[in-house]
Scaffold this active site. Structure first.
Site, short mmCIF file in Angstrom:
data_model
loop_
_atom_site.label_atom_id
_atom_site.label_comp_id
_atom_site.label_asym_id
_atom_site.label_seq_id
_atom_site.Cartn_x
_atom_site.Cartn_y
_atom_site.Cartn_z
N ASP A 116 8.61 56.78 65.11
CA ASP A 116 9.39 55.61 64.75
C ASP A 116 8.59 54.40 65.16
O ASP A 116 8.07 54.32 66.28
CB ASP A 116 10.77 55.60 65.40
CG ASP A 116 11.72 54.69 64.63
OD1 ASP A 116 11.86 54.88 63.42
OD2 ASP A 116 12.29 53.75 65.23
N GLU A 133 19.92 59.86 59.44
CA GLU A 133 20.37 58.48 59.66
C GLU A 133 19.72 57.94 60.93
O GLU A 133 19.87 58.51 62.00
CB GLU A 133 21.90 58.47 59.86
CG GLU A 133 22.69 58.68 58.59
CD GLU A 133 23.20 57.34 58.02
OE1 GLU A 133 22.57 56.29 58.26
OE2 GLU A 133 24.23 57.39 57.33
#
Lengths: 205, 205
Positions: free
Chosen positions: A78, A49
């Site tokens: 990311d 998550e």
């Protein structure tokens, strides 16, 4: 690096991603001195998550989740697109911009919709990438890179992935989807972040 | 590029700077496919007032001032250090931070003084560089690059210039003044901005 990068004796690194495009690109950029594994090597790891509010936090979450299952180097990326006219959106939500079941296609369509009517001189944007490098359950370093550009009015080009067909880097008249991998990787947020990782002095086998 | 970069037939570019360190670094980064002139070739050009409030504006001011005196490619670099604990200062005032007669030494001393007592986890900073490329009195493109890092508590290293002995890029345990030119240029704001310029498709002789 304690030992120089050496294609005959590469560093083995697990890349904590399920995005095949990202893996291909990271492999192109890092070259033969790095042998990359993907998450298919870690069947026990479920979906991570991405609950962070920054690229740094999400990269760390992904790196640590994989590091709990793998005894060796782990890298997590990311990254996302910050559009000034949208106050920095989609940002950390770039991959999930268009909600449940989002794809590159629906995300790009939503971005164009939100920018409809915004004049070309107010469509500035940047791609940002943060790489977290972990080992033994700890993040040892992170590296970041960004590239400035603009969101054009309709898709151009067949290469790249994500928002690439809409992103024209500053100084260029072609999008990341048109420029070809070599040029894109030299300019890109991911290429710039990974240049830091490649030169990192802490590499040991 | 319409013709590939070629050391046997380099592009001639005037660099609009009086900072010898910058010129050396730009020459290292651009390599033999670019023949660089400096402002000693343009005796008629006086001091350019850097009145802009952004790196982009100041780079354009310097490029256009030189382009008015030179019939060919002109490159100008505006760059600086943004320290988060100082709300982005010194920023565009990096070279003039300590006022009239500022030098690298007095600028670094002032930076350390302003950050005295700020804990190491609140000393994040980035170097930013914007390059303006002009020809025929017009800015044709600009390119930017940045590198994230932190300001350490005292100077380390003898290489580089400016704030380099105080700037530790993220992931590294050495300052830009310790890392050596090759590593610094691979990571640095200036190296990243110039990667865009080198790959720019508009080069013609």
């Amino acid at each position: 690096m304690l030992e120089p990068a050496n294609p005959a004796n590469p560093y083995t690194v697990l890349v904590s991603t399920r995005n095949a495009h990202k893996l291909v690109e990271i492999r192109q950029i890092l070259g033969p001195s790095f042998e990359l594994l993907d998450l298919s090597s870690i069947p026990a790891l479920g979906e991570v998550e991405e609950t962070g509010t920054t690229f740094e936090e999400n990269a760390a979450l992904k790196a640590l989740a994989a590091s709990a299952h793998f005894d060796g180097w782990v890298l997590a990326d990311d990254s996302g697109l910050e559009v000034d006219a949208l106050s920095g959106a989609p940002g950390v939500r770039s991959a999930r911009f268009s909600g449940e079941g989002a794809t590159d296609v629906t995300n790009r369509a939503l971005l164009l919709e939100k920018l409809a009517g915004v004049p070309s001189n107010q469509r500035s944007a940047r791609f940002r990438c943060v790489i977290a490098l972990a080992r033994g359950g700890e993040v040892l370093a992170h590296f970041s890179g960004s590239v400035e550009g603009a969101i054009i009015g309709s898709e151009k080009g067949a290469g790249g992935f994500g928002y690439d067909p809409l992103f024209m880097p500053e100084g260029f008249a072609e999008t990341f989807a048109e420029l070809g991998a070599e040029t894109k990787n030299r300019l890109s947020h991911r290429g710039r972040a990974l240049a830091g990782l490649k030169s990192w002095p802490g590499w040991v086998r």
